[in-house]
Design an enzyme around this catalytic site. Structure first.
Site, short mmCIF file in Angstrom:
data_model
loop_
_atom_site.label_atom_id
_atom_site.label_comp_id
_atom_site.label_asym_id
_atom_site.label_seq_id
_atom_site.Cartn_x
_atom_site.Cartn_y
_atom_site.Cartn_z
CB THR A 83 -9.45 14.92 -14.77
OG1 THR A 83 -9.13 16.12 -14.02
CG2 THR A 83 -10.34 14.95 -15.76
CB SER B 68 -2.70 15.08 -9.09
OG SER B 68 -2.27 15.98 -10.18
CB THR C 100 -3.05 15.14 -16.26
OG1 THR C 100 -3.94 16.13 -16.10
CG2 THR C 100 -3.94 14.14 -16.89
CG ASP C 101 -2.90 19.30 -13.13
OD1 ASP C 101 -2.72 19.48 -14.59
OD2 ASP C 101 -3.91 20.10 -12.56
C1 SIN Z 1 -5.58 16.29 -11.32
O1 SIN Z 1 -4.38 16.59 -11.76
O2 SIN Z 1 -6.08 15.74 -10.45
C2 SIN Z 1 -6.54 17.16 -12.14
C3 SIN Z 1 -6.34 17.24 -13.46
C4 SIN Z 1 -6.32 16.25 -14.35
O3 SIN Z 1 -6.42 15.13 -13.88
O4 SIN Z 1 -6.21 16.24 -15.41
#
Ligand code: SIN
Length: 317
Positions: A14, A61, A94-95
């Site tokens: 993100t 991710s 983050t995921d």
């Molecule tokens: C991801 O994990 O690539 C998408 C969600 C995020 O980064 O918050």
């Protein structure tokens, strides 16, 4: 001369996401902007010293793969070995950030810092959180004495061992659970709360080079996570064993308890040679094992990290 260069490796997420409208914080596509674009947008990033950027991957991710992990580990090892490099920052979604952080901590042995950072809002948001997180991550990477793999989000530094995504939407989405954060970043300065993470006890002996040379579609040990819950059965475990699964992590209830029907299937799987590990599905705390427990506990690792540990353990055999 002291090493001064920081390497920033981009993997997507993100933090590199783009939405059609600035007011939209959730309807975006992750992994659209390149790492150079992200860095160029923050002149302060390069004020403190030289920076090298490299795009290692460009993914959401949730789609993290063994091939990307191997590529990332190879680049981390390459740059850490160079004397002019002070530390590495990795931009990541983050995921699955906590899984990548644990993976890198398990296989990289470094006296230099590897700092993962991220964002909960896309780069196009009215008030994106990525630029501040990236600045904070740089402050950590440049901090004298920093070492090991850590994650930085919303001004908080978490160790790879403890970090866990806890919120689906809020900017301060991560927690270190019972262990508490490692440090806070305040206006570019670190307030250290405990010692930097050292090499993992029982560090995987799996060489990064051997991971790089693997066939990622076939050579990684097959390890799945199953969950204990009301009305659980052994059906999933039996189906996985029949297909040749090599390891199973059970996300157990509470202090490692498992529904009797699922437990019977797990014990059968274990007797048949499948490695079985019990983690807890509780967000905080760890499984405290008792004498005579038939299934090994995860040594405090969450189910997703226990899976990584089990895969690396099986690889190292
Ligand atoms: C991801 O994990 O690539 C998408 C969600 C995020 O980064 O918050």
């Amino acid at each position: 001369m002291q090493p001064q260069t920081i390497v920033i490796l981009g993997t997507g997420g993100t933090i590199a996401g783009r939405a059609a409208r600035a007011a939209d914080n959730i309807g975006y596509t992750a992994a659209e902007l390149g790492i150079e674009q992200l860095v160029d947008a923050i002149p302060a990033l390069v004020e403190a010293g030289p920076v090298i950027t490299e795009q290692v991957a460009q993914i959401d991710s949730k789609d993290m793969s063994f091939a990307v992990w191997a590529q990332l580990a190879g680049r981390v090892q390459h740059f850490l070995a160079r004397p002019e490099i002070q530390g590495i920052v990795i931009t990541h979604g983050t995921d699955t950030l906590e899984e990548t952080a644990y993976f890198l901590q398990a296989i990289c042995d470094s006296a230099k810092p590897v700092v993962l950072t991220c964002a909960m809002r896309p780069a196009t948001a009215l008030a994106p959180d990525g630029p501040q997180n990236l600045l904070d991550a740089m402050a950590v990477a440049r901090h004298p004495g920093a070492c090991g793999v850590v994650a930085v989000c919303a001004g908080t530094v978490h160790s790879a061992l403890d970090v866990q995504k806890m919120h689906t939407y809020q900017l301060d989405a991560f927690s270190s659970g019972d262990a508490g954060p490692l440090a806070y970043v305040e206006e570019g300065r670190l307030r250290l709360l405990r010692n930097w993470p050292l090499a993992l006890e029982g560090r995987s002996e799996v060489a990064i080079n051997s991971i790089a040379n693997m066939n990622h579609a076939t050579d990684w040990p097959w390890v799945e996570i199953v969950m204990s819950h009301a009305g659980a059965s052994g059906a999933v475990v039996q189906a996985l064993v029949a297909q040749g699964v090599q390891g199973l992590v059970v996300a157990a209830t509470g202090n490692g308890s498992v529904h009797h029907a699922l437990e019977a299937a797990l014990l059968q799987a274990q007797a048949a040679g499948v490695q079985v590990v019990r983690a807890t599905r509780c967000a905080n705390g760890r499984v405290l094992s008792k004498p005579g427990d038939a299934l090994a506990d995860s040594q405090g690792l969450s189910p997703v990290k226990a899976r990584v540990a089990l895969m690396l353990g099986l690889l190292g055999r």
